[in-house]
Design a protein around this motif. Structure first.
Motif, PDB file in Angstrom:
ATOM      1  N   HIS A  77      29.201  19.593  36.928  1.00 45.84           N
ATOM      2  CA  HIS A  77      28.302  20.700  36.620  1.00 45.84           C
ATOM      3  C   HIS A  77      27.837  21.403  37.896  1.00 45.84           C
ATOM      4  CE1 HIS A  77      28.089  19.565  32.398  1.00 45.84           C
ATOM      5  NE2 HIS A  77      27.875  18.311  32.766  1.00 45.84           N
ATOM      6  N   LEU A  78      27.537  20.619  38.918  1.00 40.83           N
ATOM      7  CA  LEU A  78      27.113  21.197  40.196  1.00 40.83           C
ATOM      8  C   LEU A  78      28.236  22.037  40.810  1.00 40.83           C
ATOM      9  CD1 LEU A  78      25.122  21.483  42.543  1.00 40.83           C
ATOM     10  CD2 LEU A  78      25.971  19.294  43.430  1.00 40.83           C
ATOM     11  N   ALA A  79      29.468  21.532  40.749  1.00 44.74           N
ATOM     12  CA  ALA A  79      30.607  22.263  41.309  1.00 44.74           C
ATOM     13  C   ALA A  79      30.837  23.568  40.565  1.00 44.74           C
ATOM     14  CB  ALA A  79      31.862  21.389  41.254  1.00 44.74           C
ATOM     15  N   MET A  83      30.487  27.219  42.380  1.00 43.42           N
ATOM     16  CA  MET A  83      31.620  28.131  42.455  1.00 43.42           C
ATOM     17  C   MET A  83      31.262  29.502  41.894  1.00 43.42           C
ATOM     18  SD  MET A  83      35.481  27.706  40.905  1.00 43.42           S
ATOM     19  CE  MET A  83      34.897  27.732  39.198  1.00 43.42           C
ATOM     20  N   ALA A  84      30.618  29.523  40.735  1.00 47.20           N
ATOM     21  CA  ALA A  84      30.232  30.798  40.133  1.00 47.20           C
ATOM     22  C   ALA A  84      29.191  31.526  40.979  1.00 47.20           C
ATOM     23  CB  ALA A  84      29.697  30.563  38.720  1.00 47.20           C
ATOM     24  N   THR A  85      28.262  30.780  41.570  1.00 52.74           N
ATOM     25  CA  THR A  85      27.226  31.397  42.406  1.00 52.74           C
ATOM     26  C   THR A  85      27.824  32.025  43.658  1.00 52.74           C
ATOM     27  OG1 THR A  85      25.558  29.826  41.624  1.00 52.74           O
ATOM     28  CG2 THR A  85      25.112  30.958  43.699  1.00 52.74           C
ATOM     29  N   LEU A  86      28.710  31.308  44.320  1.00 50.69           N
ATOM     30  CA  LEU A  86      29.325  31.843  45.532  1.00 50.69           C
ATOM     31  C   LEU A  86      30.209  33.053  45.219  1.00 50.69           C
ATOM     32  CD1 LEU A  86      30.247  28.539  47.413  1.00 50.69           C
ATOM     33  CD2 LEU A  86      28.351  30.100  47.874  1.00 50.69           C
ATOM     34  N   LEU A  87      30.930  33.005  44.098  1.00 52.21           N
ATOM     35  CA  LEU A  87      31.732  34.154  43.693  1.00 52.21           C
ATOM     36  C   LEU A  87      30.846  35.365  43.399  1.00 52.21           C
ATOM     37  CD1 LEU A  87      34.441  32.574  41.338  1.00 52.21           C
ATOM     38  CD2 LEU A  87      34.845  33.772  43.503  1.00 52.21           C
ATOM     39  N   ILE A 138      33.258  31.906  27.511  1.00 49.09           N
ATOM     40  CA  ILE A 138      32.250  30.958  27.991  1.00 49.09           C
ATOM     41  C   ILE A 138      32.713  30.231  29.250  1.00 49.09           C
ATOM     42  CG2 ILE A 138      31.236  30.637  25.709  1.00 49.09           C
ATOM     43  CD1 ILE A 138      32.817  28.047  25.460  1.00 49.09           C
ATOM     44  N   GLY A 139      33.704  30.776  29.921  1.00 53.16           N
ATOM     45  CA  GLY A 139      34.183  30.176  31.158  1.00 53.16           C
ATOM     46  C   GLY A 139      33.395  30.672  32.360  1.00 53.16           C
ATOM     47  N   VAL A 140      33.999  30.540  33.528  1.00 53.46           N
ATOM     48  CA  VAL A 140      33.329  30.894  34.769  1.00 53.46           C
ATOM     49  C   VAL A 140      33.171  32.405  34.915  1.00 53.46           C
ATOM     50  CG1 VAL A 140      35.444  31.020  36.140  1.00 53.46           C
ATOM     51  CG2 VAL A 140      33.295  30.386  37.248  1.00 53.46           C
ATOM     52  N   GLU A 141      33.998  33.186  34.217  1.00 51.98           N
ATOM     53  CA  GLU A 141      33.967  34.633  34.391  1.00 51.98           C
ATOM     54  C   GLU A 141      32.637  35.243  33.933  1.00 51.98           C
ATOM     55  OE1 GLU A 141      36.292  33.032  32.752  1.00 51.98           O
ATOM     56  OE2 GLU A 141      38.170  33.279  33.863  1.00 51.98           O
ATOM     57  N   ALA A 142      32.151  34.823  32.765  1.00 50.57           N
ATOM     58  CA  ALA A 142      30.937  35.419  32.214  1.00 50.57           C
ATOM     59  C   ALA A 142      29.732  35.174  33.110  1.00 50.57           C
ATOM     60  CB  ALA A 142      30.682  34.876  30.808  1.00 50.57           C
ATOM     61  N   LYS A 143      29.560  33.935  33.566  1.00 50.03           N
ATOM     62  CA  LYS A 143      28.386  33.649  34.396  1.00 50.03           C
ATOM     63  C   LYS A 143      28.529  34.264  35.786  1.00 50.03           C
ATOM     64  CE  LYS A 143      30.033  28.884  35.196  1.00 50.03           C
ATOM     65  NZ  LYS A 143      29.679  27.460  34.994  1.00 50.03           N
ATOM     66  N   THR A 144      29.747  34.427  36.265  1.00 50.98           N
ATOM     67  CA  THR A 144      29.941  35.114  37.539  1.00 50.98           C
ATOM     68  C   THR A 144      29.545  36.582  37.423  1.00 50.98           C
ATOM     69  OG1 THR A 144      31.742  33.621  38.144  1.00 50.98           O
ATOM     70  CG2 THR A 144      31.607  35.717  39.316  1.00 50.98           C
ATOM     71  N   VAL A 145      29.945  37.223  36.344  1.00 57.52           N
ATOM     72  CA  VAL A 145      29.580  38.627  36.123  1.00 57.52           C
ATOM     73  C   VAL A 145      28.071  38.776  35.966  1.00 57.52           C
ATOM     74  CG1 VAL A 145      29.818  40.584  34.537  1.00 57.52           C
ATOM     75  CG2 VAL A 145      31.819  39.224  35.152  1.00 57.52           C
ATOM     76  N   LEU A 209      22.270  32.755  41.974  1.00 59.93           N
ATOM     77  CA  LEU A 209      22.109  31.459  41.311  1.00 59.93           C
ATOM     78  C   LEU A 209      21.336  31.613  40.014  1.00 59.93           C
ATOM     79  CD1 LEU A 209      22.430  28.372  41.355  1.00 59.93           C
ATOM     80  CD2 LEU A 209      20.339  28.261  42.727  1.00 59.93           C
ATOM     81  N   LEU A 210      20.307  32.455  40.026  1.00 59.74           N
ATOM     82  CA  LEU A 210      19.504  32.686  38.821  1.00 59.74           C
ATOM     83  C   LEU A 210      20.356  33.262  37.698  1.00 59.74           C
ATOM     84  CD1 LEU A 210      16.777  32.951  37.332  1.00 59.74           C
ATOM     85  CD2 LEU A 210      16.495  35.165  38.456  1.00 59.74           C
ATOM     86  N   GLY A 211      21.154  34.278  38.015  1.00 57.20           N
ATOM     87  CA  GLY A 211      21.989  34.884  36.986  1.00 57.20           C
ATOM     88  C   GLY A 211      23.002  33.919  36.413  1.00 57.20           C
ATOM     89  N   VAL A 212      23.596  33.102  37.264  1.00 58.35           N
ATOM     90  CA  VAL A 212      24.587  32.129  36.808  1.00 58.35           C
ATOM     91  C   VAL A 212      23.943  31.093  35.890  1.00 58.35           C
ATOM     92  CG1 VAL A 212      26.053  30.228  37.585  1.00 58.35           C
ATOM     93  CG2 VAL A 212      26.162  32.433  38.748  1.00 58.35           C
ATOM     94  N   VAL A 213      22.802  30.557  36.283  1.00 59.36           N
ATOM     95  CA  VAL A 213      22.149  29.506  35.492  1.00 59.36           C
ATOM     96  C   VAL A 213      21.677  30.054  34.141  1.00 59.36           C
ATOM     97  CG1 VAL A 213      20.155  27.956  35.407  1.00 59.36           C
ATOM     98  CG2 VAL A 213      21.492  28.157  37.503  1.00 59.36           C
ATOM     99  N   VAL A 214      21.159  31.283  34.126  1.00 55.51           N
ATOM    100  CA  VAL A 214      20.734  31.882  32.853  1.00 55.51           C
ATOM    101  C   VAL A 214      21.917  32.004  31.903  1.00 55.51           C
ATOM    102  CG1 VAL A 214      19.923  34.026  31.791  1.00 55.51           C
ATOM    103  CG2 VAL A 214      18.723  33.091  33.763  1.00 55.51           C
TER     104      VAL A 214
END
Length: 271
Positions: A77-79, A83-87, A138-145, A209-214
């Motif tokens: 979960h941390l990884a 990854m999404a936060t850095l992207l 629901i993958g990494v793309e949505a939370k990255t955006v 980080l806030l946007g990704v976690v939300v």
């Protein structure tokens, strides 16, 4: 008379490194504040002044964190969140800086787009997160955006403001000295905008980080936001605070990294 003159012109004692402005003093103060809060929290929970079922206890939070680390349940979960936060931070910052520089270079376009930019930036990202999930899954793309949607506007606004507040005499002088467009950008425009850009980056790294976690809390396959939502739904308060502790440490580390890069890049500035 000579004694009075000598005493009035005597040099102040050398800094011993323990003054109130020294880094060690400041760090010690921060640690003591955190320890005092945790101690008061622990005592309040033990004595029943607050209900431990709803606020937990620092000692139990650390125990929960230890279990999560020991059974390796937290690392995937941390990884994913990292990854999404850095992207989001990288892509959003690059796009925002480019957009800010472009709008500052074309004031007419800036005037036309300013109401649109303000309107889009005022939309709550929590309201947009379900749309991002619908569009990107629901993958990494949505939370990255979701993170990019916050970072982009922060860097756009700070970059544009930094250039607008620049001294126009510097640009006039560069033209008088027959500097080319690229030379003007690299030697004048970019150094002028760097302090504002780094101010935006300091905010952006936290908001990414806030946007990704939300987005993770709404719907995602994995991530720290996912397990926060799961723990709160089952009233696992100590486990919830353990994940929040990880998020706090992660946010602080990212912000400190940006600050270190800022000090290195802007080392040419006079203090």
């Amino acid at each position: 008379m000579n004694a009075i003159f000598k005493s009035s012109t005597a040099k102040p004692p050398a800094n011993s490194g323990t003054t109130a402005s020294s880094p060690a003093y400041i760090i010690s103060g921060r640690v003591l504040i955190v320890l005092a809060i945790c101690l008061a929290w622990e005592i309040a929970a033990i004595t029943g002044y607050v209900d431990e079922r709803f606020v937990g206890r620092p000692s139990q939070v650390l125990n929960a964190l230890g279990r999560q680390i020991a059974d390796n349940s937290i690392w995937p979960h941390l990884a994913s969140t990292m990854m999404a936060t850095l992207l989001a931070f990288t892509l959003g910052s690059l796009l925002g800086i480019i957009a800010g520089l472009t709008l500052a270079a074309f004031p007419t376009v800036d005037a036309m787009l300013n109401p649109v930019i303000s309107g889009l930036n005022s939309i709550p990202r929590v309201a947009l997160a379900p749309l991002f999930i619908l569009w990107f899954g629901i993958g990494v793309e949505a939370k990255t955006v979701a993170g990019i949607s916050l970072v982009f506007f922060i860097l756009l606004i700070t970059t544009r403001s930094g250039l607008k507040n620049a001294d126009p005499d510097l640009l006039v002088m560069s033209r008088m000295m027959c500097a080319s467009t690229s030379q003007t950008f690299l030697k004048v425009v970019l150094p002028i905008s760097l302090p504002s850009i780094f101010s935006g980056l300091q905010l952006a790294v936290t908001y990414s980080l806030l946007g990704v976690v939300v987005a993770e809390m709404i719907a995602s396959q994995n991530g720290l936001g996912v397990i926060v939502a799961q723990y709160t739904q089952t009233f696992a308060i100590n486990e919830t605070f353990s994940v929040l502790l990880i998020l706090g440490v992660l946010s602080t580390t990212l912000a400190a990294s940006v600050a270190a890069v800022e000090r290195y890049v802007l080392s040419w500035q006079t203090p």
